[in-house]
Design a protein around this motif. Sequence first.
Motif, PDB file in Angstrom:
ATOM      1  N   GLN A 255       0.845  -1.197   0.000  1.00  0.00           N
ATOM      2  CA  GLN A 255       0.000   0.000   0.000  1.00  0.00           C
ATOM      3  C   GLN A 255       0.877   1.243   0.000  1.00  0.00           C
ATOM      4  OE1 GLN A 255      -3.540  -0.248   2.853  1.00  0.00           O
ATOM      5  NE2 GLN A 255      -2.216  -1.878   3.537  1.00  0.00           N
ATOM      6  N   ALA A 256       0.810   1.989  -1.091  1.00  0.00           N
ATOM      7  CA  ALA A 256       1.603   3.211  -1.197  1.00  0.00           C
ATOM      8  C   ALA A 256       1.263   4.150  -0.045  1.00  0.00           C
ATOM      9  CB  ALA A 256       1.326   3.884  -2.533  1.00  0.00           C
TER      10      ALA A 256
ATOM     11  N   GLU B  67       5.377  -1.118  -0.479  1.00  0.00           N
ATOM     12  CA  GLU B  67       4.538  -0.420  -1.447  1.00  0.00           C
ATOM     13  C   GLU B  67       5.185  -0.540  -2.832  1.00  0.00           C
ATOM     14  OE1 GLU B  67       4.956   4.115  -1.157  1.00  0.00           O
ATOM     15  OE2 GLU B  67       5.615   3.401   0.785  1.00  0.00           O
ATOM     16  N   PHE B  68       4.447  -0.209  -3.873  1.00  0.00           N
ATOM     17  CA  PHE B  68       5.022  -0.376  -5.215  1.00  0.00           C
ATOM     18  C   PHE B  68       6.130   0.643  -5.462  1.00  0.00           C
ATOM     19  CE2 PHE B  68       1.989   2.388  -8.033  1.00  0.00           C
ATOM     20  CZ  PHE B  68       1.991   3.388  -7.083  1.00  0.00           C
TER      21      PHE B  68
ATOM     22  N   GLN C 184       7.696  -4.941  -4.054  1.00  0.00           N
ATOM     23  CA  GLN C 184       6.826  -4.868  -5.235  1.00  0.00           C
ATOM     24  C   GLN C 184       7.349  -3.804  -6.200  1.00  0.00           C
ATOM     25  OE1 GLN C 184       2.839  -2.993  -5.512  1.00  0.00           O
ATOM     26  NE2 GLN C 184       2.089  -5.082  -5.766  1.00  0.00           N
TER      27      GLN C 184
ATOM     28  N   ASN D 143       3.546  -5.553  -9.773  1.00  0.00           N
ATOM     29  CA  ASN D 143       2.250  -4.889  -9.647  1.00  0.00           C
ATOM     30  C   ASN D 143       1.560  -4.805 -11.014  1.00  0.00           C
ATOM     31  OD1 ASN D 143       0.372  -2.652  -9.864  1.00  0.00           O
ATOM     32  ND2 ASN D 143       0.995  -2.050  -7.820  1.00  0.00           N
TER      33      ASN D 143
ATOM     34  N   TYR E  15     -12.499   1.035  -6.659  1.00  0.00           N
ATOM     35  CA  TYR E  15     -12.825   0.340  -5.401  1.00  0.00           C
ATOM     36  C   TYR E  15     -14.333   0.174  -5.233  1.00  0.00           C
ATOM     37  CZ  TYR E  15      -8.028   0.519  -3.980  1.00  0.00           C
ATOM     38  OH  TYR E  15      -6.674   0.311  -3.918  1.00  0.00           O
TER      39      TYR E  15
ATOM     40  N   GLY F 296      -9.294  -8.520  -1.045  1.00  0.00           N
ATOM     41  CA  GLY F 296     -10.447  -7.677  -1.356  1.00  0.00           C
ATOM     42  C   GLY F 296     -11.560  -7.787  -0.342  1.00  0.00           C
ATOM     43  N   ASP F 297     -11.778  -6.680   0.381  1.00  0.00           N
ATOM     44  CA  ASP F 297     -12.925  -6.540   1.283  1.00  0.00           C
ATOM     45  C   ASP F 297     -12.858  -7.437   2.524  1.00  0.00           C
ATOM     46  OD1 ASP F 297     -13.705  -4.801  -0.672  1.00  0.00           O
ATOM     47  OD2 ASP F 297     -15.399  -5.984  -1.385  1.00  0.00           O
TER      48      ASP F 297
ATOM     49  N   MET G 119      -4.806 -11.686   1.862  1.00  0.00           N
ATOM     50  CA  MET G 119      -4.115 -10.396   1.933  1.00  0.00           C
ATOM     51  C   MET G 119      -5.093  -9.310   2.379  1.00  0.00           C
ATOM     52  SD  MET G 119      -2.174  -8.378  -1.135  1.00  0.00           S
ATOM     53  CE  MET G 119      -0.658  -9.312  -1.142  1.00  0.00           C
ATOM     54  N   ILE G 120      -4.631  -8.484   3.318  1.00  0.00           N
ATOM     55  CA  ILE G 120      -5.495  -7.436   3.874  1.00  0.00           C
ATOM     56  C   ILE G 120      -4.849  -6.068   3.683  1.00  0.00           C
ATOM     57  CG2 ILE G 120      -6.602  -6.580   5.988  1.00  0.00           C
ATOM     58  CD1 ILE G 120      -6.542  -9.475   7.046  1.00  0.00           C
ATOM     59  N   ALA G 121      -5.643  -5.126   3.162  1.00  0.00           N
ATOM     60  CA  ALA G 121      -5.145  -3.741   3.015  1.00  0.00           C
ATOM     61  C   ALA G 121      -5.945  -2.817   3.923  1.00  0.00           C
ATOM     62  CB  ALA G 121      -5.217  -3.295   1.563  1.00  0.00           C
ATOM     63  N   ARG G 122      -7.096  -2.315   3.460  1.00  0.00           N
ATOM     64  CA  ARG G 122      -7.802  -1.264   4.200  1.00  0.00           C
ATOM     65  C   ARG G 122      -8.230  -1.693   5.593  1.00  0.00           C
ATOM     66  NH1 ARG G 122     -11.998  -0.191  -0.386  1.00  0.00           N
ATOM     67  NH2 ARG G 122     -11.593  -2.425  -0.545  1.00  0.00           N
TER      68      ARG G 122
HETATM   69  C1  LIG Z   1      -3.788   3.528   0.328  1.00  0.00           C
HETATM   70  C2  LIG Z   1      -3.659   2.344  -0.590  1.00  0.00           C
HETATM   71  C3  LIG Z   1      -2.472   2.161  -1.304  1.00  0.00           C
HETATM   72  C4  LIG Z   1      -2.340   1.051  -2.159  1.00  0.00           C
HETATM   73  N1  LIG Z   1      -1.132   0.868  -2.795  1.00  0.00           N
HETATM   74  C5  LIG Z   1      -0.933  -0.291  -3.489  1.00  0.00           C
HETATM   75  C6  LIG Z   1       0.359  -0.617  -4.002  1.00  0.00           C
HETATM   76  O1  LIG Z   1       1.354   0.123  -3.844  1.00  0.00           O
HETATM   77  N2  LIG Z   1       0.482  -1.790  -4.680  1.00  0.00           N
HETATM   78  C7  LIG Z   1      -0.577  -2.654  -4.874  1.00  0.00           C
HETATM   79  O2  LIG Z   1      -0.401  -3.711  -5.482  1.00  0.00           O
HETATM   80  N3  LIG Z   1      -1.788  -2.371  -4.381  1.00  0.00           N
HETATM   81  C8  LIG Z   1      -1.985  -1.234  -3.682  1.00  0.00           C
HETATM   82  N4  LIG Z   1      -3.207  -0.993  -3.117  1.00  0.00           N
HETATM   83  C9  LIG Z   1      -4.294  -1.994  -3.265  1.00  0.00           C
HETATM   84  C10 LIG Z   1      -4.317  -2.962  -2.089  1.00  0.00           C
HETATM   85  O3  LIG Z   1      -3.103  -3.682  -1.989  1.00  0.00           O
HETATM   86  C11 LIG Z   1      -5.498  -3.957  -2.196  1.00  0.00           C
HETATM   87  O4  LIG Z   1      -5.366  -4.700  -3.370  1.00  0.00           O
HETATM   88  C12 LIG Z   1      -6.855  -3.267  -2.216  1.00  0.00           C
HETATM   89  O5  LIG Z   1      -6.919  -2.203  -1.286  1.00  0.00           O
HETATM   90  C13 LIG Z   1      -7.990  -4.277  -1.901  1.00  0.00           C
HETATM   91  O6  LIG Z   1      -7.805  -4.865  -0.638  1.00  0.00           O
HETATM   92  P1  LIG Z   1      -8.661  -4.416   0.675  1.00  0.00           P
HETATM   93  O7  LIG Z   1     -10.099  -4.592   0.323  1.00  0.00           O
HETATM   94  O8  LIG Z   1      -8.185  -5.333   1.763  1.00  0.00           O
HETATM   95  O9  LIG Z   1      -8.352  -2.963   0.920  1.00  0.00           O
HETATM   96  C14 LIG Z   1      -3.392   0.116  -2.297  1.00  0.00           C
HETATM   97  C15 LIG Z   1      -4.577   0.320  -1.579  1.00  0.00           C
HETATM   98  C16 LIG Z   1      -4.723   1.393  -0.734  1.00  0.00           C
HETATM   99  C17 LIG Z   1      -6.010   1.562   0.043  1.00  0.00           C
END
Ligand SMILES: Cc1cc2nc3c(=O)[nH]c(=O)nc-3n(C[C@H](O)[C@H](O)[C@H](O)COP(=O)(O)O)c2cc1C
Length: 338
Positions: free
Chosen positions: A21-22, A44-45, A74, A102, A182, A206-207, A227-230
């Motif tokens: 996550q950037a 992050e990428f 990445q 990526n 999104y 995702g989600d 994998m968890i992001a948000r």
């Molecule tokens: C703030 C932010 C930055 C992100 N930066 C990247 C990134 O650098 N590389 C990448 O592959 N995905 C990036 N993503 C996407 C997440 O890795 C992920 O695929 C997406 O948020 C869905 O997952 P989630 O529902 O758990 O958030 C980013 C998402 C967010 C919210």
Amino acid sequence: MTSPPLHWLRGEKTPLYLAPQAGVSESPFRRLCRRFGADVVVSEFVSAAGIVMNSRRSRDYLRFDEEERPIGIQIFGADPAMMADAAAFVAEVYAPDFIDINFGCPVKKVVKRNGGSGCLRDLELVRRIVRAVDDATPLPTTVKIRSGFDEKTRDPVRIGLVCQEAGAQAICLHPRTRADMYSGEARWEEIAALVEAVEIPVIGNGDVRTGGDARRMRDETGCAAIMIARGSHGYPWIFREARAALDGKPIPPPPSVEERFRVCLEHARNAIRFERNPERAIIDFRKHLGWYTKGLPDGRRLRTELFQSETLEDVERLLERYLEEQRALDQAPLTGVS
Ligand SMILES: Cc1cc2nc3c(=O)[nH]c(=O)nc-3n(C[C@H](O)[C@H](O)[C@H](O)COP(=O)(O)O)c2cc1C
């Protein structure tokens, strides 16, 4: 004895990844999430062009601590030769556990140059990039994709098969297209279809917002990892909750406000230590302050003040004052009730 590549994907348990996550999955946050139960983290990428030019910004993104392992770096770009050079440099100088490509970033600036999800319009380019990166380093290559560029090109299975054939050793799918950004719900059934179609491990993304979501994703899709992001924003506790849910154990109660603030301040201190410019660091940290205080009673007022703070001491003072006010409210006798 050295471990086999991507060994965490070969065991009994379903590993949890902190998503790339950037501006979020930087070293201090990655370390925190590892402590709370993330099994694998990804940087992050980082632009392949930036790496090859040895830009200072790229070098900053590539730094990590040994305690973060296993970690993937990445990279993104649309030129196979440059991607190969970048991967070779990262492997030699930084030696992460894997290189992740990526193919998912939806941001206009990146897509315009065919980077990120822009590549998904041309699967021949995807094939050449994966092959070039994989040939350039002894490290395993993994990919992170979306389901397609738009509805017309939506075909995660085909993209996955191309990546597998070109040498990818694992594939993470965020089942939305670039056009979706999104919006809507991630289509987990596409993760299940990909699991069926490829031989390499599939990481579902995702989600996933709760521990229960992580278990449901595994059960509904058969994915090898999650994998968890948000869901991790201001809430690294999600990893221990997901671990418990996956292991069929009771989900631990959420942290108290005091605990949230303690971890928030620890995160802030580490972020400031990690950044070269402490003033910049506290400004960059404001997004985390917003997330750590989300959902708190009277949180809006607290956030307004936190967003104006310029030093760590300001933040400490505001959080301490908030706790004192809440304690006073808890102890205040109820008035007006007969
Ligand atoms: C703030 C932010 C930055 C992100 N930066 C990247 C990134 O650098 N590389 C990448 O592959 N995905 C990036 N993503 C996407 C997440 O890795 C992920 O695929 C997406 O948020 C869905 O997952 P989630 O529902 O758990 O958030 C980013 C998402 C967010 C919210």
